[in-house]
Design a protein around this motif. Structure first.
Motif, short mmCIF file in Angstrom:
data_model
loop_
_atom_site.label_atom_id
_atom_site.label_comp_id
_atom_site.label_asym_id
_atom_site.label_seq_id
_atom_site.Cartn_x
_atom_site.Cartn_y
_atom_site.Cartn_z
N LYS A 38 35.89 51.96 -6.65
CA LYS A 38 34.95 52.61 -5.67
C LYS A 38 35.52 54.17 -5.36
O LYS A 38 34.65 55.07 -5.36
CB LYS A 38 35.19 51.79 -4.10
N LEU A 39 36.99 54.12 -5.27
CA LEU A 39 37.49 55.50 -5.54
C LEU A 39 37.18 56.31 -6.50
O LEU A 39 36.83 57.66 -6.12
CB LEU A 39 39.17 55.56 -5.14
N ALA A 40 37.43 55.79 -7.62
CA ALA A 40 36.87 56.85 -9.05
C ALA A 40 35.50 57.06 -8.91
O ALA A 40 35.25 58.37 -9.26
CB ALA A 40 37.28 55.96 -10.22
N ASP A 41 34.44 56.04 -8.62
CA ASP A 41 33.41 56.58 -8.69
C ASP A 41 32.69 57.42 -7.56
O ASP A 41 32.16 58.59 -7.84
CB ASP A 41 32.25 55.15 -8.28
N SER A 42 33.54 57.64 -6.43
CA SER A 42 33.32 58.49 -5.30
C SER A 42 33.57 60.00 -5.76
O SER A 42 32.95 60.94 -5.68
CB SER A 42 34.16 58.07 -4.12
N ASN A 43 34.75 59.88 -6.46
CA ASN A 43 35.37 61.19 -6.91
C ASN A 43 34.25 61.81 -7.98
O ASN A 43 34.03 62.97 -8.06
CB ASN A 43 36.73 60.98 -7.62
N THR B 265 35.51 60.71 -19.42
CA THR B 265 36.77 60.24 -18.49
C THR B 265 35.98 58.99 -17.89
O THR B 265 36.86 58.06 -17.65
CB THR B 265 36.99 61.28 -17.56
N GLU B 266 34.99 59.22 -17.09
CA GLU B 266 34.44 57.94 -16.56
C GLU B 266 34.35 56.82 -17.44
O GLU B 266 34.54 55.58 -16.55
CB GLU B 266 33.05 58.28 -15.72
N THR B 267 33.77 56.84 -18.65
CA THR B 267 33.57 55.65 -19.40
C THR B 267 35.15 55.09 -19.64
O THR B 267 35.10 53.88 -19.78
CB THR B 267 33.00 56.34 -20.57
N TYR B 268 36.01 55.92 -19.94
CA TYR B 268 37.27 55.50 -20.25
C TYR B 268 37.73 54.71 -19.05
O TYR B 268 38.36 53.68 -19.35
CB TYR B 268 38.15 56.92 -20.62
N LYS C 78 36.43 71.91 -4.01
CA LYS C 78 37.33 71.05 -3.26
C LYS C 78 37.16 69.37 -3.79
O LYS C 78 38.17 68.76 -3.96
CB LYS C 78 36.56 70.84 -2.11
N PRO C 79 36.18 69.37 -4.51
CA PRO C 79 36.12 67.86 -5.37
C PRO C 79 37.15 67.72 -6.35
O PRO C 79 37.67 66.76 -6.56
CB PRO C 79 34.59 67.75 -5.78
N VAL C 80 37.46 68.93 -7.00
CA VAL C 80 38.56 69.06 -7.96
C VAL C 80 40.08 68.59 -7.24
O VAL C 80 40.60 67.80 -7.91
CB VAL C 80 38.53 70.40 -8.74
N ALA C 81 40.25 69.07 -6.24
CA ALA C 81 41.49 69.15 -5.54
C ALA C 81 41.55 67.79 -5.02
O ALA C 81 42.62 66.93 -5.06
CB ALA C 81 41.81 69.99 -4.30
N THR C 82 40.36 67.14 -4.50
CA THR C 82 40.16 65.61 -3.87
C THR C 82 40.40 64.97 -5.22
O THR C 82 41.21 63.92 -4.84
CB THR C 82 38.96 65.69 -3.41
N ALA C 83 39.88 65.13 -6.17
CA ALA C 83 39.87 64.23 -7.61
C ALA C 83 41.67 64.14 -7.67
O ALA C 83 42.25 63.07 -7.98
CB ALA C 83 39.20 64.66 -8.52
#
Length: 834
Positions: free
Chosen positions: A193-198, A417-420, A771-776
């Motif tokens: 869930k965390l990865a999908d959100s990012n 990256t998401e696929t990996y 901000k999404p980059v820093a959040t990721a």
């Protein structure tokens, strides 16, 4: 460290593929033009809170600070990253020896704890083996014989209480282990869930940037429409502004002339009213005089009656005859001069319609906005053409920013990256299930040991009989002793395995916490990465070398991370002006200057405004010389302030009737009463109306006197005010037109200056806010690695290690206490201890 570097590469890829990105801004608009971008909402939270378990994590952090109190080894990490520390070659170099000693010094706390743990792992099986052999040989307490001592009950209680306390401590450690094991599994389940959100937030960032630029450019239409609206309203804005500037000086002068025209009309009406009333007063006064003369004559005839000769009546008649002089008229209205001549002069003055002339002045002044509109038609058309050309330039700027093409590559990188992650996340979850099962087994083994101890204490305490001899102890007490010995035996079997797990997880968890998690949170790790010539010996600043191939530009990881954390745009964050300078393509002064030039060519001529012509001036002068102020008002006021009769007729009639009542009955008495009644009638029908008319005329004369007082000065002041206003129009109107034209032009130019400034700020500060980059990056390092994995793992080894360490004193007290609960094979008499 690998995860951190991986997300730094993610940031670099974003930087490399967004060189032309700008920023989204929310500038402070003016009262007339509001410019603001719609906000972008992201799913991933800015911060992570562990919840109630966070207090346990803090306990572990405190323990680690005690074990490892040294500061983050920045110098050591720099040398390692620069590959200046390699033990495989030249390990005897002094600098390598010194660096090795620094590493040992930094890790001394961890090393000592690890060594103690390894000693525990090595010695506990040996001690357990020796202890078992010793007991098998009926040594070390293996002999089933107990000597009775005086302090036996006391020792039994001390051993029982000590074992209970230690078991409680072991239980707390086991609870820590269970909680940490479950929490780690629960957090791993949240990873997807965390990865999908990012990734959704990153896609929102990338997909939203082109739309934001399009939105910013589209706002030019709103700005242009506002400017066109003001240009179409040049009559009210520019003309009205000029009109309002002149109004305070012109309108009062015209109002004074208008008031003077009204005063002329009012003066004529007042004169006519006074003159007509005076004529009526003269007639009424004459009529009163006639009536009084008739009454007086009747009274004289009545007093000639023979009865007035008789002595008693003669006195009354003489008194009446003497008072007849009071019936004379008290006023002389005929001496008041007529007002026909002043009225004729006013009528001559009114032949000229001064009010109409004033209205022409008003109209001439109020036509200024319309004159401005008619004279600025061509200029307004030129300004609109300039604004349309500026719109074309701004649209071309939008086409020159290659947003979508540059972002498509990075979108592919995110997809890969998401696929990996999606492909390998099930493997991680599968391995975590094995880890969870292993942790559960470890906690259950410890739970088994502490259960044996609790059962031993329960059975031993409840089944113990102080009157029973060691060989005759009950079954329950003996079972309690056996439980204690089983617990001690299991402790010897598993404690070294548990300590091995604790040492391994401790070394890994403590170092990751101290070398990665803490320095990442206080940004010292980023400061190390920002060391000049660290990651590339030829580049002073690695990040600027990657983005621009210009390593001399001061672009650091810490600055980029801080700006992204504050949700600043990629353009300003990565200093992309070194690659695409938006200021050169969006020259505010050049565009604003084009509009200003058009307004500088604006020519507005407003002349031939005459507030009052010569006929109106002559009319005012004639009024001042009309002689109204020369009338002798005091004569009128003095005469009109008198009473109509010399005496009060009512009092005179009452007195006459009283005197008549004293006379004997006869024609004289009746005649006198009739005359008294006639006098009352005269007072009621003639005197009272005359008094009212005289009072009204008195007030009218008084008001007319006040209005005419200083008439010449009033007219002079009015003409002076008129001349001043006319002179103001002649000398100042050109400067007022220039001033208002500049204000009007600045207003139109201001719309576009604000818009272009907003566009510049938006592109350079807020569009593609990273901000999404820093959040990721925070999600990968601070949340996933440190909060999801390392914190629970550290709590696990802390709890299990605590429980394992306490197994050693627990088994000692268990063995000692079991001797008091188990049934012995032999016993002896009471042994007296000296």
């Amino acid at each position: 460290m690998a995860l951190l570097l991986g997300f730094l590469l993610l940031l670099l890829e974003l930087c490399r593929n967004t060189l032309s990105l700008g920023s989204r801004s929310s500038t402070e608009g003016t009262e007339v033009l509001e410019l603001e971008l719609p906000a972008t909402n992201y799913e991933t939270k800015d911060s992570y809170k562990a919840g109630p378990i966070g207090g346990l994590f803090q306990i572990v952090h405190i323990f680690l600070r005690v074990v490892q109190p040294n500061d983050f080894p920045e110098d050591i990490l720099r040398k390692i990253l620069q590959k200046k520390f390699d033990l495989s070659t030249d390990y005897e170099k002094p600098e390598n020896v010194v660096l090795t000693l620094k590493i040992i010094y930094y890790e001394i706390g961890v090393i000592i704890c690890a060594v103690l743990g390894l000693l525990f792992v090595i010695l506990m099986p040996l001690v357990g083996f020796c202890f078992g052999l010793c007991r098998c040989c009926n040594k070390c307490g293996g002999e089933m014989h107990q000597r009775q001592k005086k302090n036996g009950p006391f020792l039994r209680k001390c051993f029982a209480v000590s074992l209970l306390v230690i078991s409680i401590f072991i239980s707390i450690g086991i609870i820590y282990g269970f909680v940490a094991n479950h929490h780690l599994r629960a957090q791993i389940e949240k990873t997807r869930k965390l990865a999908d959100s990012n990734f959704r937030d990153l896609r929102t960032l990338l997909n939203g940037a082109p739309a934001e630029i399009s939105y910013i450019l589209s706002q030019y239409t709103t700005t242009k429409e506002k400017a066109f609206s003001d240009l179409d309203n040049v009559k009210s804005l520019l003309g009205g502004g000029i009109h309002e500037q002149l109004r305070p000086k012109v309108i009062p002068a015209l109002d004074d002339i208008k008031a003077m025209a009204e005063a002329i009309k009012e003066t004529k009406e007042a004169l006519l009213n006074v003159n007509n009333t005076l004529k009526e007063l003269k007639k009424s006064s004459a009529q009163l005089n006639t009536s009084l003369s008739d009454v007086k004559r009747d009274l004289e005839q009545s007093l000639n009656d023979p009865m007035c000769s008789a002595p008693p009546v003669a006195t009354t008649c003489n008194n009446i005859r003497t008072s007849l002089s009071q019936l004379d008229d008290n006023t002389n209205m005929d001496q008041l001069p007529s007002l026909d001549k002043p009225i004729d002069k006013i009528n001559d003055i009114l032949q000229t319609n001064l009010s109409s002339l004033v209205q022409q002045g008003y109209k001439s002044f109020n036509d200024i906005p319309e004159m401005v509109k008619n004279q600025t038609t061509d200029i307004i058309s030129d300004v609109k053409s300039t604004l349309n050309s500026i719109g074309s330039d701004i649209e071309s700027i939008g086409e020159q920013i290659p947003i979508q093409d540059q972002l498509s590559n990075f979108m592919g990188y995110i997809n890969d990256t998401e696929t990996y992650i999606r492909r390998n996340l099930p493997t991680l979850e599968e391995y975590d299930s094995y880890r969870w099962l292993g942790g559960l087994v470890v906690c259950c083994l410890l739970t088994l040991v502490v259960i044996f101890y609790y059962l031993g204490l329960l059975c031993g305490t409840c089944g113990y009989d102080r009157n029973a001899t060691p060989t005759r102890r009950g079954c329950v007490s003996n079972t309690g002793g056996i439980f204690l010995m089983v617990g001690a035996g299991v402790s010897f079997l598993i404690c070294w395995i548990l300590m091995t797990i604790v040492v391994l997880t401790f070394v890994v968890g403590a170092n990751v916490e101290k070398l990665l998690c803490e320095p990442y949170q206080n940004r010292k790790l980023l400061q190390v990465l920002d060391t000049p010539y660290l990651l590339n010996e030829n580049w002073k600043h690695y990040l600027s070398g990657m983005v621009f191939n210009k390593p001399d530009i001061n672009l650091t990881f810490e600055q980029v991370y801080s700006d992204c954390k504050e949700n600043k745009g990629i353009y300003g964050t990565l200093k992309l002006e070194n690659s695409y300078n938006i200021s050169e393509h969006l020259n505010i002064q050049e565009h604003a200057g084009n509009i200003s030039n058009d307004f500088q060519n604006m020519k507005v001529n407003i002349d031939n405004i005459v507030l009052l012509d010569e006929a109106g001036r002559k009319n005012l002068m004639d009024f001042s010389f009309s002689g109204i102020d020369a009338i002798n008002y005091n004569i009128y006021l003095a005469e009109l302030s008198k009473a109509p009769t010399k005496a009060n007729l009512l009092s005179f009639a009452d007195d006459l009737e009283v005197k008549a009542n004293h006379l004997p009955h006869g024609s004289l008495k009746q005649s006198l009463k009739n005359n008294a009644q006639t006098i009352r009638t005269i007072h009621r029908s003639e005197v009272i109306p005359l008094e009212q008319s005289m009072s009204s005329v008195y007030q009218s004369i008084k008001e007319l006197q006040q209005k005419s007082s200083g008439l010449g000065m009033k007219v002079t002041n009015t003409l002076s005010s008129l001349d001043s206003a006319q002179d103001f129009l002649t000398t100042r109107i050109s400067s007022v037109i220039v001033e208002e034209s500049q204000k009007y032009g600045n207003t139109i130019v201001g719309y576009f200056e604000r818009y272009l400034q907003w566009v510049k700020i938006s592109i350079t500060e807020k569009i593609a806010a990273c901000k999404p980059v820093a959040t990721a990056l925070d999600s990968a390092v601070d949340v996933f690695l440190c909060s999801y994995i390392i914190d629970p793992m550290n709590l696990f080894w802390f709890g299990i290690g605590k429980a394992t360490v306490f197994l050693l004193p627990a088994l000692i007290f268990a063995v000692k206490l079991a001797k008091y609960y188990r049934r012995m094979d032999s016993e002896d008499v009471y042994e007296d201890i000296l």
